[in-house]
Design a protein around this motif. Structure first.
Motif, mmCIF file in Angstrom:
data_model
loop_
_atom_site.group_PDB
_atom_site.id
_atom_site.type_symbol
_atom_site.label_atom_id
_atom_site.label_comp_id
_atom_site.label_asym_id
_atom_site.label_seq_id
_atom_site.Cartn_x
_atom_site.Cartn_y
_atom_site.Cartn_z
ATOM 1 N N ARG A 1 0.830 -1.215 0.000
ATOM 2 C CA ARG A 1 0.000 0.000 0.000
ATOM 3 C C ARG A 1 0.860 1.259 0.000
ATOM 4 N NH1 ARG A 1 -4.601 -1.800 4.468
ATOM 5 N NH2 ARG A 1 -5.557 -3.420 3.172
ATOM 6 N N ARG B 1 0.955 3.936 -2.948
ATOM 7 C CA ARG B 1 0.599 5.338 -2.702
ATOM 8 C C ARG B 1 1.691 6.254 -3.251
ATOM 9 N NH1 ARG B 1 0.071 5.198 2.534
ATOM 10 N NH2 ARG B 1 -2.136 4.713 2.603
ATOM 11 N N ARG C 1 -7.358 -5.968 -8.457
ATOM 12 C CA ARG C 1 -7.812 -4.608 -8.150
ATOM 13 C C ARG C 1 -7.001 -3.615 -8.983
ATOM 14 N NH1 ARG C 1 -12.120 -1.943 -6.061
ATOM 15 N NH2 ARG C 1 -12.995 -3.096 -4.305
ATOM 16 N N ILE D 1 -6.059 0.322 -9.214
ATOM 17 C CA ILE D 1 -6.110 1.539 -8.401
ATOM 18 C C ILE D 1 -5.424 2.696 -9.139
ATOM 19 C CG2 ILE D 1 -5.535 2.550 -6.151
ATOM 20 C CD1 ILE D 1 -7.133 0.152 -5.574
ATOM 21 N N ASP E 1 -6.145 6.068 -7.764
ATOM 22 C CA ASP E 1 -6.204 7.159 -6.810
ATOM 23 C C ASP E 1 -5.364 6.794 -5.587
ATOM 24 O OD1 ASP E 1 -6.899 8.976 -4.887
ATOM 25 O OD2 ASP E 1 -9.075 8.747 -5.109
ATOM 26 N N GLU F 1 -5.427 7.745 -2.768
ATOM 27 C CA GLU F 1 -6.235 7.640 -1.550
ATOM 28 C C GLU F 1 -6.899 6.271 -1.413
ATOM 29 O OE1 GLU F 1 -6.230 10.086 0.711
ATOM 30 O OE2 GLU F 1 -4.763 10.950 -0.688
ATOM 31 N N LYS F 2 -6.888 5.490 -2.497
ATOM 32 C CA LYS F 2 -7.620 4.219 -2.469
ATOM 33 C C LYS F 2 -6.713 2.995 -2.304
ATOM 34 C CE LYS F 2 -11.756 5.982 -3.507
ATOM 35 N NZ LYS F 2 -12.164 6.594 -4.768
ATOM 36 N N ARG G 1 -7.329 -0.456 -0.557
ATOM 37 C CA ARG G 1 -8.088 -1.575 -1.132
ATOM 38 C C ARG G 1 -7.166 -2.742 -1.503
ATOM 39 N NH1 ARG G 1 -11.982 1.651 -5.385
ATOM 40 N NH2 ARG G 1 -13.271 2.724 -3.850
ATOM 41 N N GLU H 1 -15.387 9.049 -9.760
ATOM 42 C CA GLU H 1 -14.039 8.511 -9.644
ATOM 43 C C GLU H 1 -13.359 8.459 -11.012
ATOM 44 O OE1 GLU H 1 -13.921 4.989 -7.164
ATOM 45 O OE2 GLU H 1 -11.991 4.444 -8.072
#
Lengths: 314, 353
Positions: free
Chosen positions: A7, A11, A37, A39, A41, A43-44, A47, B347
């Motif tokens: 994560r 990020r 998954r 991703i 963003d 901020e996400k 997940r 989003e």
């Protein structure tokens, strides 16, 4: 904890725009499962998860995102697939950022499912145990008893040629004899081999999940889909099905990382990895070549030398 | 009418059944893998398995079916029809979800505009012996899709497993033909109430909370929604969900020919395959997974209801169980709520900038 590291790195990569997209694993909708998954963003990133159910080879998605800079979570086998794909010039330089995770070996969800009577409604992994719970039962199973065969025999759990390794290296020691499926197949008589192959492929429904799950199957037009020339009929005749499976396996020679994604994807639970493993073993013995280890050496059947020995031609 | 069949008589019952009918029933092919198949010996029949991977639609709509054969005879071609069904058929052990799906397939193959003779002949010649689902799985949502684990509609006879015996309900005229069957005996009140208890317990188990109601209207304006940009990403484009779906019914017709003879065959096809929509020119109107995933879901939840008044999903859960990447149709359905759609749209817009 590896999950935290994934994560954190994701990020960072998204925030500083090193990549546009992270492909990793997220919580599945069923016990004992994760799901790929995607991703974008920063901020996400929460997940993203990591556990023993991250069974997919995410490299297969890279063909979908050829225009993006992608950060991808890879196990040892997945990383080798990507090295093999790089040799085939599938990616632009610096298009990918590989987040390697030394692999703890993945758990065979179907095997776990069969170890209990009744449906598993909850599963939780804790150290070397998998706690499963269902209607009227709750037990802990030894993780090591439920690993995928390809993972048991794995010799390359530590991802190589990655941009970053998240987590401590693991010991490269197969739990069972390497190439064990291939060896077992070799020990059969030709008739037994044929019967085994025939019995397994007889369940095939031609959904091509094995093809689509495999990162190395990316032909713009698969030979089974070609209508001119038509190589193969589309029905359920055993010869057509067998032809598909033989060609699919042969096309992987020296390109297969042995990740087992094909077999895991099959809804009819057809054994597939013994075939690719046999080809991997042959390539290892004849050419001392293993998929995705050397980033500059193409697979033996994709290249030739004018000085190649030709003593097989009599 | 409620009768019973002792399990120790099952084999003998099947033997007599096979004297009159072609029998189709679940057969175990490997540990945890089964299909519906024409039975050669009663020993093959396995009614203890979970719902087989491949749905019972195959009995009426085989994955690969010869439509006719042709062969050159002198200067002409000799055609051989394969439309006919030689014997009456019985499907034994189909679950209520698969049986509900037959009625949806009827809408397509035996509708007002077009009647498919291959499907129709088999359908007409078939007696359906349904099997109640005492233990719906967590992935089952038949109760959300207008069905239920004990739904009898569509069955001619209906079996409820009581362990040592089956309760046998005769539901239609075709079912009543079995009234005098020597292996069926009258069930007593205790057995009938036992069956009722199992039914009550099972009916609470299948998920009734998946918001299918009104989805055709909700999805009306979704065609160009950025929702699809994200929805398809994890789909690898294999045919598992469509081939194992009891209501998916798309096919492709090909000629399998060698020199002067051949056959016309129709094979299951999947809208998730690029080749499905590929045109002769090479143009593909559904060029990526985005359009193909959209087609699959919109067909089930928008176009089919427009054409036939109900969704093309019976909630059997096979697509959830067998998807190699855990694409969960229940989540997709839930995401069609206006609130969720807006969330996804925001989003996508954000990350598109």
């Amino acid at each position: 904890m590896i999950q935290e590291k994934i994560r954190e790195k994701a990020r960072e990569l998204l925030s500083n725009k090193t990549v546009d997209l992270i492909i990793g694993f997220g919580e599945g909708s069923l016990p004992l499962r994760t799901t790929p998954r995607f991703i974008r963003d920063p901020e996400k990133v929460n997940r993203l998860i990591w556990n023993s159910f991250c069974e997919n080879n995410l490299a297969t998605y890279l063909h979908k995102f050829s225009k993006l800079k992608v950060g991808i979570v890879v196990k040892g086998c997945d990383a080798r697939s990507i090295t093999a794909l790089s040799l085939e010039k599938r990616f632009k330089p610096d298009q990918l950022f590989l987040m390697g995770v030394p692999c703890q070996r993945m758990v065979d969800r179907r095997k776990v499912g069969r170890a209990v009577k009744g449906e598993i409604l909850q599963a939780r992994e804790e150290n070397d145990l998998i706690h499963v719970k269902g209607d009227g039962f709750e037990i802990a199973l030894e993780r090591e008893d439920f690993l995928y065969p390809s993972c048991q025999a794995c010799m390359h759990r530590n991802p190589i040629h990655v941009n970053v390794t998240l987590g401590d290296p693991v010991e490269e020691s197969p739990l069972i004899e390497s190439y064990h499926e291939a060896k077992r197949f070799e020990q059969m008589s030709p008739e037994e081999r044929w019967n085994f192959f025939e019995r397994e492929t007889s369940r095939c429904i031609r959904c091509y999940a094995c093809r689509e799950a495999c990162p190395m199957c990316y032909c713009t037009e698969c030979f089974v889909d070609s209508s001119n020339p038509k190589w193969i009929e589309k029905g359920l005749s055993p010869s057509d099905i067998q032809f598909y499976h033989i060609v699919r396996a042969y096309h992987q020679t020296g390109r297969c990382s042995g990740c087992g994604a094909c077999e895991r994807a099959c809804p009819m639970e057809i054994r597939l990895t013994y075939l690719t493993q046999k080809l991997n073993r042959d390539v290892k013995e004849l050419f001392n070549y293993e998929t995705g280890i050397e980033p500059d050496i193409p697979p033996p059947l994709s290249t030739y030398e004018i000085e190649d020995k030709q003593d097989f031609i009599k | 009418m409620t009768l019973k069949l002792d399990k120790k008589d099952l084999k003998a019952f099947l033997e007599t059944l096979m004297e009159e009918y072609d029998l189709f029933a679940p057969v175990k092919l490997a540990e945890g893998v089964s299909i519906y198949k024409k039975i050669d010996s009663p020993d093959e029949v396995d009614l203890s398995t979970e719902n087989p991977q491949k749905p019972a639609k195959e009995v009426f709509f085989p994955q690969s079916e010869t439509m006719f054969r042709y062969e050159k005879a002198g200067k002409r071609y000799q055609m051989t029809s394969t439309e006919g069904v030689e014997r009456e058929r019985v499907i034994l052990g189909a679950r209520p979800c698969d049986i509900q799906a037959f009625s949806l397939m009827d809408d397509v193959f035996l509708g007002k505009e077009y009647k498919d003779v291959y499907y129709g002949n088999k359908r007409k010649a078939t007696t359906i012996i349904g099997l109640a689902c005492p233990h719906p799985l967590s992935t089952c949502f038949c109760s959300s899709a207008g069905g239920g684990p004990f739904l009898r509609k569509g069955s001619d006879l209906f079996l409820i497993d009581l362990g040592e015996m089956f309760i046998v309900e005769l539901l239609t005229e075709k079912g009543m033909a079995f009234q005098k069957n020597k292996f069926f005996r009258e069930a007593n009140t205790k057995e009938i109430s036992l069956a009722k208890g199992i039914e009550e317990k099972a009916s609470t188990k299948a998920d009734a909370s998946v918001p299918i109601g009104g989805i055709d209207r909700r999805s009306d304006l979704m065609m160009e929604n950025p929702f699809w940009d994200r929805m398809h990403e994890k789909c690898i484009g294999c045919g598992v969900c469509t081939f194992l779906c009891p209501t998916c019914h798309c096919f492709d017709i090909v000629d399998e020919a060698i020199t002067d003879k051949g056959q016309r065959v129709r094979n299951w096809d999947s809208c998730l395959f690029p080749l499905y929509s590929q045109e002769t020119s090479g143009h593909n109107p559904r060029p990526t997974g985005r359009e193909r995933t959209r087609q699959r879901l919109m067909h089930k939840f928008n176009y089919f209801p427009k054409n036939f008044g109900r969704v093309a999903c019976v909630g059997c859960g096979r697509c959830i169980l067998y998807c190699p990447v855990n694409f969960d149709i229940r989540q997709a359905i839930k995401l069609t709520s206006p609130k969720e759609i807006k969330k996804v749209k925001d989003e996508v817009d954000l990350t598109r900038q």
